[in-house]
Design an enzyme around this catalytic site. Structure first.
Site, PDB file in Angstrom:
ATOM      1  N   ARG A 174       0.819  -1.210   0.000  1.00 40.41           N
ATOM      2  CA  ARG A 174       0.000   0.000   0.000  1.00 40.41           C
ATOM      3  C   ARG A 174       0.857   1.267   0.000  1.00 40.41           C
ATOM      4  O   ARG A 174       0.339   2.368  -0.093  1.00 40.41           O
ATOM      5  CB  ARG A 174      -0.908   0.032   1.260  1.00 40.41           C
ATOM      6  CG  ARG A 174      -1.961  -1.046   1.294  1.00 40.41           C
ATOM      7  CD  ARG A 174      -2.730  -1.023   2.605  1.00 40.41           C
ATOM      8  NE  ARG A 174      -3.861  -0.115   2.570  1.00 40.41           N
ATOM      9  CZ  ARG A 174      -5.131  -0.491   2.407  1.00 40.41           C
ATOM     10  NH1 ARG A 174      -5.435  -1.770   2.265  1.00 40.41           N
ATOM     11  NH2 ARG A 174      -6.098   0.382   2.385  1.00 40.41           N
ATOM     12  N   TYR A 218       0.814   4.248  -2.564  1.00 40.65           N
ATOM     13  CA  TYR A 218      -0.296   5.194  -2.406  1.00 40.65           C
ATOM     14  C   TYR A 218      -0.109   6.038  -1.143  1.00 40.65           C
ATOM     15  O   TYR A 218      -0.107   7.272  -1.194  1.00 40.65           O
ATOM     16  CB  TYR A 218      -1.596   4.406  -2.334  1.00 40.65           C
ATOM     17  CG  TYR A 218      -2.860   5.251  -2.227  1.00 40.65           C
ATOM     18  CD1 TYR A 218      -3.321   5.975  -3.324  1.00 40.65           C
ATOM     19  CD2 TYR A 218      -3.596   5.292  -1.043  1.00 40.65           C
ATOM     20  CE1 TYR A 218      -4.497   6.729  -3.243  1.00 40.65           C
ATOM     21  CE2 TYR A 218      -4.759   6.036  -0.953  1.00 40.65           C
ATOM     22  CZ  TYR A 218      -5.217   6.750  -2.051  1.00 40.65           C
ATOM     23  OH  TYR A 218      -6.379   7.487  -1.958  1.00 40.65           O
ATOM     24  N   LYS A 257       1.009   9.933  -1.174  1.00 40.16           N
ATOM     25  CA  LYS A 257       0.104  10.973  -0.676  1.00 40.16           C
ATOM     26  C   LYS A 257       0.751  11.753   0.471  1.00 40.16           C
ATOM     27  O   LYS A 257       0.517  12.953   0.625  1.00 40.16           O
ATOM     28  CB  LYS A 257      -1.209  10.335  -0.197  1.00 40.16           C
ATOM     29  CG  LYS A 257      -2.094   9.820  -1.326  1.00 40.16           C
ATOM     30  CD  LYS A 257      -2.812  10.974  -2.022  1.00 40.16           C
ATOM     31  CE  LYS A 257      -3.842  10.470  -3.020  1.00 40.16           C
ATOM     32  NZ  LYS A 257      -4.557  11.572  -3.688  1.00 40.16           N
ATOM     33  N   GLN A 277      -8.866  -0.458  11.768  1.00 38.87           N
ATOM     34  CA  GLN A 277      -9.984   0.425  12.104  1.00 38.87           C
ATOM     35  C   GLN A 277      -9.748   1.794  11.496  1.00 38.87           C
ATOM     36  O   GLN A 277      -8.612   2.206  11.280  1.00 38.87           O
ATOM     37  CB  GLN A 277     -10.151   0.545  13.623  1.00 38.87           C
ATOM     38  CG  GLN A 277      -8.878   0.911  14.338  1.00 38.87           C
ATOM     39  CD  GLN A 277      -9.073   1.034  15.849  1.00 38.87           C
ATOM     40  OE1 GLN A 277     -10.139   0.740  16.373  1.00 38.87           O
ATOM     41  NE2 GLN A 277      -8.053   1.478  16.538  1.00 38.87           N
TER      42      GLN A 277
HETATM   43  P1  NAD Z   1     -10.924   7.458  -9.186  1.00 36.36           P
HETATM   44  O1  NAD Z   1      -9.937   6.399  -9.498  1.00 36.36           O
HETATM   45  O2  NAD Z   1     -12.331   7.270  -9.633  1.00 36.36           O
HETATM   46  O3  NAD Z   1     -10.432   8.869  -9.752  1.00 36.36           O
HETATM   47  C1  NAD Z   1      -9.094   9.211  -9.971  1.00 36.36           C
HETATM   48  C2  NAD Z   1      -8.994   9.884 -11.331  1.00 36.36           C
HETATM   49  O4  NAD Z   1      -7.646  10.284 -11.558  1.00 36.36           O
HETATM   50  C3  NAD Z   1      -9.379   8.955 -12.482  1.00 36.36           C
HETATM   51  O5  NAD Z   1     -10.276   9.605 -13.345  1.00 36.36           O
HETATM   52  C4  NAD Z   1      -8.045   8.644 -13.157  1.00 36.36           C
HETATM   53  O6  NAD Z   1      -8.189   8.335 -14.528  1.00 36.36           O
HETATM   54  C5  NAD Z   1      -7.283   9.920 -12.883  1.00 36.36           C
HETATM   55  N1  NAD Z   1      -5.829   9.756 -12.933  1.00 36.36           N
HETATM   56  C6  NAD Z   1      -5.074   8.780 -12.354  1.00 36.36           C
HETATM   57  N2  NAD Z   1      -3.770   8.982 -12.612  1.00 36.36           N
HETATM   58  C7  NAD Z   1      -3.685  10.107 -13.380  1.00 36.36           C
HETATM   59  C8  NAD Z   1      -2.623  10.810 -13.971  1.00 36.36           C
HETATM   60  N3  NAD Z   1      -1.354  10.417 -13.835  1.00 36.36           N
HETATM   61  N4  NAD Z   1      -2.910  11.921 -14.701  1.00 36.36           N
HETATM   62  C9  NAD Z   1      -4.190  12.339 -14.871  1.00 36.36           C
HETATM   63  N5  NAD Z   1      -5.246  11.700 -14.324  1.00 36.36           N
HETATM   64  C10 NAD Z   1      -4.991  10.603 -13.590  1.00 36.36           C
HETATM   65  O7  NAD Z   1     -10.868   7.691  -7.603  1.00 36.36           O
HETATM   66  P2  NAD Z   1     -11.695   8.680  -6.662  1.00 36.36           P
HETATM   67  O8  NAD Z   1     -12.312   7.844  -5.613  1.00 36.36           O
HETATM   68  O9  NAD Z   1     -12.549   9.577  -7.460  1.00 36.36           O
HETATM   69  O10 NAD Z   1     -10.519   9.492  -5.982  1.00 36.36           O
HETATM   70  C11 NAD Z   1     -10.212  10.826  -6.337  1.00 36.36           C
HETATM   71  C12 NAD Z   1      -9.143  11.369  -5.396  1.00 36.36           C
HETATM   72  O11 NAD Z   1      -9.617  11.353  -4.065  1.00 36.36           O
HETATM   73  C13 NAD Z   1      -7.844  10.566  -5.416  1.00 36.36           C
HETATM   74  O12 NAD Z   1      -6.763  11.452  -5.357  1.00 36.36           O
HETATM   75  C14 NAD Z   1      -7.927   9.745  -4.165  1.00 36.36           C
HETATM   76  O13 NAD Z   1      -6.650   9.443  -3.654  1.00 36.36           O
HETATM   77  C15 NAD Z   1      -8.716  10.661  -3.227  1.00 36.36           C
HETATM   78  N6  NAD Z   1      -9.416   9.873  -2.206  1.00 36.36           N
HETATM   79  C16 NAD Z   1     -10.542   9.180  -2.503  1.00 36.36           C
HETATM   80  C17 NAD Z   1     -11.159   8.423  -1.511  1.00 36.36           C
HETATM   81  C18 NAD Z   1     -12.427   7.651  -1.761  1.00 36.36           C
HETATM   82  O14 NAD Z   1     -12.890   6.964  -0.861  1.00 36.36           O
HETATM   83  N7  NAD Z   1     -13.059   7.728  -2.903  1.00 36.36           N
HETATM   84  C19 NAD Z   1     -10.609   8.373  -0.218  1.00 36.36           C
HETATM   85  C20 NAD Z   1      -9.443   9.078   0.025  1.00 36.36           C
HETATM   86  C21 NAD Z   1      -8.861   9.851  -0.959  1.00 36.36           C
HETATM   87  N1  UDP Z   2     -12.954  -5.559   1.793  1.00 37.60           N
HETATM   88  C1  UDP Z   2     -13.689  -6.711   1.929  1.00 37.60           C
HETATM   89  N2  UDP Z   2     -14.218  -7.277   0.813  1.00 37.60           N
HETATM   90  C2  UDP Z   2     -14.083  -6.751  -0.422  1.00 37.60           C
HETATM   91  C3  UDP Z   2     -13.333  -5.543  -0.552  1.00 37.60           C
HETATM   92  C4  UDP Z   2     -12.781  -4.983   0.577  1.00 37.60           C
HETATM   93  O1  UDP Z   2     -13.864  -7.240   3.041  1.00 37.60           O
HETATM   94  O2  UDP Z   2     -14.613  -7.320  -1.394  1.00 37.60           O
HETATM   95  C5  UDP Z   2     -12.399  -4.915   3.013  1.00 37.60           C
HETATM   96  C6  UDP Z   2     -10.925  -4.528   2.923  1.00 37.60           C
HETATM   97  O3  UDP Z   2     -10.101  -5.614   3.296  1.00 37.60           O
HETATM   98  C7  UDP Z   2     -10.869  -3.384   3.914  1.00 37.60           C
HETATM   99  C8  UDP Z   2     -12.242  -2.723   3.789  1.00 37.60           C
HETATM  100  O4  UDP Z   2     -13.083  -3.688   3.179  1.00 37.60           O
HETATM  101  O5  UDP Z   2     -10.718  -3.869   5.227  1.00 37.60           O
HETATM  102  C9  UDP Z   2     -12.228  -1.457   2.940  1.00 37.60           C
HETATM  103  O6  UDP Z   2     -11.592  -1.756   1.721  1.00 37.60           O
HETATM  104  P1  UDP Z   2     -11.492  -0.717   0.518  1.00 37.60           P
HETATM  105  O7  UDP Z   2     -10.614  -1.354  -0.512  1.00 37.60           O
HETATM  106  O8  UDP Z   2     -12.851  -0.294   0.101  1.00 37.60           O
HETATM  107  O9  UDP Z   2     -10.797   0.581   1.143  1.00 37.60           O
HETATM  108  P2  UDP Z   2      -9.522   0.830   2.072  1.00 37.60           P
HETATM  109  O10 UDP Z   2      -8.971  -0.469   2.581  1.00 37.60           O
HETATM  110  O11 UDP Z   2      -8.567   1.546   1.202  1.00 37.60           O
HETATM  111  O12 UDP Z   2     -10.080   1.639   3.170  1.00 37.60           O
END
Ligand code: NAD
Ligand code: UDP
Length: 312
Positions: A141, A144, A148, A275
């Site tokens: 992980r 990522y 970030k 958690q």
């Molecule tokens: P997503 O994968 O749907 O969106 C990410 C977008 O970025 C995609 O459209 C992808 O094509 C684009 N992308 C990836 N690499 C790129 C690059 N090198 N150049 C240009 N575009 C690029 O994911 P999301 O859930 O919409 O997440 C958006 C942002 O929010 C991300 O930065 C993610 O880390 C952050 N985030 C999301 C969550 C969540 O739960 N959804 C949680 C924490 C942080």
């Molecule tokens: N998870 C799960 N089944 C699935 C996908 C995810 O039990 O099919 C669990 C995963 O192991 C984690 C939690 O759900 O504990 C959230 O996973 P997700 O990938 O959505 O987000 P993140 O771990 O990045 O918070």
């Protein structure tokens, strides 16, 4: 009216953000390399006089004129960010450098979509912004999490060194319509599995927790942060503090979909946080932000969306 750049604008969160910015009367430049995002997410905006789409990878410099930048470009689901981990780190780090450089040149305010993953597998609960986190720097992980974290460092160095107008938001698990059906995140997995009558895959014993924020609430938080006074730079947690085990989530999804899917336990992926729950005191005090949508209501909308995708 200002011109707003949204990187990652064709993704799940980015496309909702583009919608809301256009509703508010802004011009939107959506930049995306379509790695995990899709044209489909923004098809309804194509041809709109306030909307422009540009296919571009943020690891390369970008020369445009804008007033504000939301930096969301980065794959967000473990399956997608682990597919090409070197590119994931480059997207976070080179992408931040390029977007900060752009912000500096055009004097734009810039907001970084950071993540609760900067806290890693946390020892304190709920997580406050002052907690430095517990992140494995060499695990699957890390591309990522560390990418970030480094992006946050860059934002704060540009702030201190160049007086840049920055905003950093730490987003906790967010779900809703336009999630990628195969991106492996837990909400999309469970809903799609339940609707297709396939086994619900729980990783580990299902006792690990997450706190799920509905996309509309999250976008409210991003917009409020961008419009807040320049002395409030964050980082600020945005997420829904209602915490659920994955077993509880599976049961709620099964009930709301009237599904007879069975639960199948699978191995827990390495470094999976045990958690996660945001402390949102800061967001509530500084932005007057609080989530409004319950998990049950948000899941109903999400289930409706995935049903539509399957019948299409
Ligand atoms: P997503 O994968 O749907 O969106 C990410 C977008 O970025 C995609 O459209 C992808 O094509 C684009 N992308 C990836 N690499 C790129 C690059 N090198 N150049 C240009 N575009 C690029 O994911 P999301 O859930 O919409 O997440 C958006 C942002 O929010 C991300 O930065 C993610 O880390 C952050 N985030 C999301 C969550 C969540 O739960 N959804 C949680 C924490 C942080
Ligand atoms: N998870 C799960 N089944 C699935 C996908 C995810 O039990 O099919 C669990 C995963 O192991 C984690 C939690 O759900 O504990 C959230 O996973 P997700 O990938 O959505 O987000 P993140 O771990 O990045 O918070």
């Amino acid at each position: 009216m200002s011109c707003v750049l949204v990187t990652g604008g064709a993704g799940f969160l980015g496309s909702h953000l583009c919608d809301r910015l256009i509703e508010k009367g802004h011009e939107v430049l959506c930049v995306d390399n379509l790695f995990t995002g899709s044209r489909q997410n923004v098809t309804h905006l194509m041809g709109h006089p306030q909307f422009e789409f540009m296919r571009h990878d943020v690891t390369f410099p970008l020369y445009v004129e804008v007033d504000q930048i939301y930096n969301l470009a980065c794959p967000a689901s473990p399956i997608h960010y682990q597919y090409d981990p070197v590119q994931t780190t480059k997207t976070s780090v080179h992408g931040a450098i390029n977007m900060l450089g752009l912000a500096k040149r055009v004097k734009a305010r810039i907001l970084q979509a950071s993540t609760s993953e900067v806290y890693g597998d946390p020892e304190i609960h709920p997580q406050t912004e002052s907690y430095w986190g517990r992140v494995n720097p060499i695990g699957p992980r890390s591309c990522y999490d560390e990418g970030k974290r480094c992006a946050e460092t860059l934002f704060f160095d540009y702030y201190r060194q160049h007086r840049l107008d920055i905003k950093v938001v730490r987003i906790f698990n967010t779900y809703g319509p336009r999630m990628h059906p195969n991106d492996g995140r837990v909400v999309s997995n469970f809903v799609v599995q339940a609707l297709q009558g396939r086994d619900i895959t729980i990783y580990g014993d299902g006792q690990q927790t997450r706190s799920f924020c509905y996309v509309d609430d999250l976008i409210d938080g991003l917009l409020l942060m961008m419009e807040s006074g320049s002395d409030f730079v964050g980082p600020v947690n945005i997420g829904n503090p209602e915490e659920f085990t994955m077993l509880e989530l599976a049961e709620i999804v099964l009930r709301l979909t009237n599904s007879h899917s069975k639960i199948l336990f699978k191995p827990l992926p390495m470094d999976d946080p045990k958690q996660r729950q945001p402390d949102i005191t800061l967001a509530s005090k500084s932005l007057g932000w609080k989530p409004k949508v319950s998990l049950q209501d948000g899941l109903k909308e999400t289930i409706h969306y995935f049903r539509g995708c399957m019948n299409a």
